[in-house]
Design a protein around this motif. Structure first.
Motif, PDB file in Angstrom:
ATOM      1  N   ILE A   1      41.111 112.857  77.506  1.00 33.98           N
ATOM      2  CA  ILE A   1      40.709 111.464  77.282  1.00 33.98           C
ATOM      3  C   ILE A   1      40.784 110.723  78.605  1.00 33.98           C
ATOM      4  O   ILE A   1      41.847 110.650  79.225  1.00 33.98           O
ATOM      5  N   THR A   2      39.652 110.195  79.062  1.00 34.17           N
ATOM      6  CA  THR A   2      39.620 109.412  80.294  1.00 34.17           C
ATOM      7  C   THR A   2      39.740 107.938  79.940  1.00 34.17           C
ATOM      8  O   THR A   2      38.912 107.406  79.183  1.00 34.17           O
ATOM      9  N   LEU A   3      40.774 107.297  80.448  1.00 38.98           N
ATOM     10  CA  LEU A   3      40.993 105.875  80.176  1.00 38.98           C
ATOM     11  C   LEU A   3      40.539 105.055  81.376  1.00 38.98           C
ATOM     12  O   LEU A   3      41.085 105.174  82.474  1.00 38.98           O
ATOM     13  N   LYS A   4      39.558 104.207  81.147  1.00 40.86           N
ATOM     14  CA  LYS A   4      39.056 103.305  82.171  1.00 40.86           C
ATOM     15  C   LYS A   4      39.770 101.963  82.016  1.00 40.86           C
ATOM     16  O   LYS A   4      39.637 101.295  80.988  1.00 40.86           O
ATOM     17  N   ILE A   5      40.534 101.570  83.043  1.00 42.32           N
ATOM     18  CA  ILE A   5      41.326 100.346  82.972  1.00 42.32           C
ATOM     19  C   ILE A   5      40.523  99.172  83.522  1.00 42.32           C
ATOM     20  O   ILE A   5      40.058  99.195  84.661  1.00 42.32           O
ATOM     21  N   MET A   6      40.385  98.139  82.686  1.00 47.30           N
ATOM     22  CA  MET A   6      39.682  96.918  83.077  1.00 47.30           C
ATOM     23  C   MET A   6      40.745  95.818  83.197  1.00 47.30           C
ATOM     24  O   MET A   6      41.053  95.127  82.231  1.00 47.30           O
ATOM     25  N   GLN A   7      41.337  95.688  84.386  1.00 46.50           N
ATOM     26  CA  GLN A   7      42.428  94.738  84.584  1.00 46.50           C
ATOM     27  C   GLN A   7      41.874  93.336  84.790  1.00 46.50           C
ATOM     28  O   GLN A   7      40.971  93.127  85.584  1.00 46.50           O
ATOM     29  N   MET A   8      42.463  92.373  84.077  1.00 48.20           N
ATOM     30  CA  MET A   8      41.923  91.016  84.084  1.00 48.20           C
ATOM     31  C   MET A   8      43.034  89.982  84.222  1.00 48.20           C
ATOM     32  O   MET A   8      44.175  90.218  83.803  1.00 48.20           O
ATOM     33  N   GLU A   9      42.683  88.841  84.796  1.00 52.02           N
ATOM     34  CA  GLU A   9      43.576  87.680  84.808  1.00 52.02           C
ATOM     35  C   GLU A   9      43.707  87.173  83.376  1.00 52.02           C
ATOM     36  O   GLU A   9      42.828  87.379  82.532  1.00 52.02           O
ATOM     37  N   SER A  10      44.818  86.495  83.091  1.00 53.80           N
ATOM     38  CA  SER A  10      45.161  86.116  81.718  1.00 53.80           C
ATOM     39  C   SER A  10      44.037  85.421  80.971  1.00 53.80           C
ATOM     40  O   SER A  10      43.691  85.798  79.842  1.00 53.80           O
ATOM     41  N   GLY A  11      43.449  84.397  81.572  1.00 52.29           N
ATOM     42  CA  GLY A  11      42.400  83.650  80.891  1.00 52.29           C
ATOM     43  C   GLY A  11      41.159  84.492  80.625  1.00 52.29           C
ATOM     44  O   GLY A  11      40.544  84.395  79.555  1.00 52.29           O
ATOM     45  N   VAL A  12      40.805  85.315  81.583  1.00 49.86           N
ATOM     46  CA  VAL A  12      39.641  86.191  81.429  1.00 49.86           C
ATOM     47  C   VAL A  12      39.910  87.210  80.331  1.00 49.86           C
ATOM     48  O   VAL A  12      39.040  87.512  79.505  1.00 49.86           O
ATOM     49  N   TRP A  13      41.146  87.753  80.326  1.00 50.35           N
ATOM     50  CA  TRP A  13      41.516  88.720  79.281  1.00 50.35           C
ATOM     51  C   TRP A  13      41.398  88.088  77.904  1.00 50.35           C
ATOM     52  O   TRP A  13      40.875  88.713  76.963  1.00 50.35           O
ATOM     53  N   SER A  14      41.885  86.871  77.733  1.00 49.60           N
ATOM     54  CA  SER A  14      41.835  86.208  76.429  1.00 49.60           C
ATOM     55  C   SER A  14      40.403  86.105  75.934  1.00 49.60           C
ATOM     56  O   SER A  14      40.112  86.377  74.756  1.00 49.60           O
ATOM     57  N   GLU A  15      39.503  85.720  76.822  1.00 50.63           N
ATOM     58  CA  GLU A  15      38.094  85.616  76.435  1.00 50.63           C
ATOM     59  C   GLU A  15      37.530  86.974  76.041  1.00 50.63           C
ATOM     60  O   GLU A  15      36.780  87.102  75.067  1.00 50.63           O
TER      61      GLU A  15
END
Length: 513
Positions: A374-388
């Motif tokens: 299983i390849t996990l692609k991590i999409m790291q985001m700032e808090s506000g962007v993550w919430s959206e």
């Protein structure tokens, strides 16, 4: 000649600490400095669902009820309550002589207005969904009596009234439209300032109806860098850090100037799985991700043993938690077989939306899952962007390619309905609720509806035991662990306690020299 270079993380920590030192030096004597892992999201308690935002708001606001240290519900802005035989009408007698910090009187009309905005779908307040599913209407019987008429029996209603989202707000402040930035409640502290990116300042409310707080002012700061927290509490630049990263527990145990606080965890950490998007629309793939997750290793390495593997979507502190719920053992071979059976013999690629403070967790999963193909692609985001992103629609997530979102949940009410319905009910699908993966099972929906209205305790437990097994079998989430709540305070600070789920309670806190 080999040069010793400091890592970017260490440099960031030192810079942040130096800025914090300046801010601390400018603070007033008798001020409690509290550092948390994330900034507040809103000053309106109905428009946020984050534990650490709730901590900032709790000194300013109050609800009708609250949990005491024995985790029993007790009166707060209400002095007593009663319920009719049908369990659909709850009548609260309100405390007299209370006013909001802006001088507006607290009375039944204020309670009706506070919940009226929650029941108004047009307001679109983030935490209001829970109330709209339970409450039909709120009526002022007289200035000190208010009646809640429910859509169905709801035995956990006093617990629901204890949560941060149930805080009573000033109707005058709500009309001004300023609550998002300037909170106004009835609590022991008044809001002074929110300087974005830096701090929130609160001071003792001289007109508070109850006992005056033991500390003149509170200053809330935040950092996503664990090393900053460690340096701040050890140097005395912060008086309290929450949550304490487990990696620093051993060091701080040996520091006589610091006291560790440990509470019974009520948070469940998980990855929501987007059942609308391939390959996670296949239950076998979702189950494979669970089998590929070594929960015990995560607890041992990331939590330093301060936690337990999650066998259920409920936490041990929640009513209805079933210790015999099966969960998923770590089994890489089983994960590979399930993937092959689902038509993915060469493995799958999935993505996860995560925030910066959670990078170590998703990176650990990335390494584990690779063993199962299983390849996990991590999409790291700032808090506000993550919430959206996390609360997006199916179409938005499909366009962004978001297969999963890393998050945690603590109901705050310590009740099964508050933990399960927002995350797994069909009606709670994002963006309306926190069912971030759009999971839906009609049988589970029926059980959740039945369990929320059942007044017989034994029957409720049976219903929720069935619900836990369905959720586990359907693998709606990759369940990870229940972390213990850990905070650290300077030894001169007394009376702080941790409510299950990470809430910091300061009502009896004092600070010496």
């Amino acid at each position: 000649m080999t040069q010793l270079r400091r890592s970017p993380a260490v440099l960031t920590a030192l810079l942040s600490l130096s800025l914090l030192t300046v801010a601390h030096a400018q603070g007033k004597e008798g001020q409690l400095s509290i550092m948390q892992s994330e900034p507040p999201r809103s000053m309106d308690p109905a428009d946020q669902t984050a534990t650490f935002t709730g901590n900032v708001l709790a000194p300013v606001y109050e609800g009708l009820t609250r949990f005491n240290k024995a985790l029993e519900i007790e009166p707060l802005l209400a002095t007593k309550w009663s319920v009719n035989k049908a369990g659909t009408e709850w009548t609260f007698t309100l405390r007299s002589g209370v006013q909001f910090q802006d001088g507006t009187p607290f009375n039944a009309a204020a309670v009706v207005a506070s919940f009226g905005r929650q029941l108004d779908e047009k307001r679109g307040l983030a935490a209001s969904g829970r109330f709209r599913t339970v409450i039909d209407k709120v009526t002022a019987i007289n200035p000190t009596t208010v009646r809640f008429t429910l859509k169905k029996p709801y035995p956990a209603f006093p617990s629901l009234m204890s949560g941060n989202a149930a805080f009573i707000v000033s109707p005058a402040a709500d009309k001004k439209g300023t609550l998002g930035r300037q909170p106004v409640g009835t609590g022991p502290y008044s809001f002074v300032e929110w300087k974005s990116g830096e701090y929130v300042l609160e001071k003792a409310n001289p007109k508070y109806w109850g006992k005056q707080p033991g500390i003149p002012s509170l200053k809330w700061t935040w950092t996503s860098e664990p090393s900053v927290m460690n340096l701040a509490i050890q140097s005395g630049q912060a008086d309290l850090v929450n949550p304490l990263p487990p990696i620093f527990t051993q060091v701080l145990k040996n520091n006589p100037k610091v006291t560790l606080l440990q509470g019974k965890g009520a948070s469940v950490f998980w990855l929501s799985l987007n059942v609308k998007l391939k390959p996670l629309n296949d239950v076998r793939v979702r189950q494979a991700l669970n089998y590929a997750t070594d929960q015990k290793a995560l607890v041992a390495t990331l939590l330093r043993g301060y936690g337990e593997p999650a066998n259920s979507p409920l936490a041990p502190a929640d009513f209805g938690y079933d210790p015999a719920a099966p969960g998923y053992p770590y089994d890489v071979a089983k994960a590979k077989k399930l993937l092959s059976d689902a038509g993915y013999p060469n493995g799958v690629t999935v993505s996860v939306a995560s925030q910066e403070p959670d990078s170590s967790i998703v990176q650990a999963l990335q390494g584990m899952w690779a063993k199962a193909g299983i390849t996990l692609k991590i999409m790291q985001m700032e808090s506000g962007v993550w919430s959206e992103a996390a609360f997006g629609t199916p179409e938005q997530k499909a366009k962004a390619g978001i297969n999963s979102s890393f998050a945690s949940w603590s109901a705050g009410t310590l009740d099964a309905d508050g933990q399960l319905s927002p995350l797994y009910a069909t009606s709670s699908a994002s963006p309306a609720g926190a069912n971030l993966g759009f999971y839906s099972n009609p049988k589970l929906d029926a059980l959740l509806t039945q369990g929320s209205a059942e007044t017989d305790t034994a029957k409720r437990k049976t219903i929720y035991a069935q619900a836990q097994r369905i959720i586990s079998q359907d693998a709606a989430h990759v369940l990870l662990y229940y972390p213990s709540d850990i905070a650290a305070v300077r030894s001169t600070v007394k009376g702080v306690w941790i409510f299950p789920g990470g809430g910091i309670r300061l009502e009896d806190t004092t600070m010496g020299k």
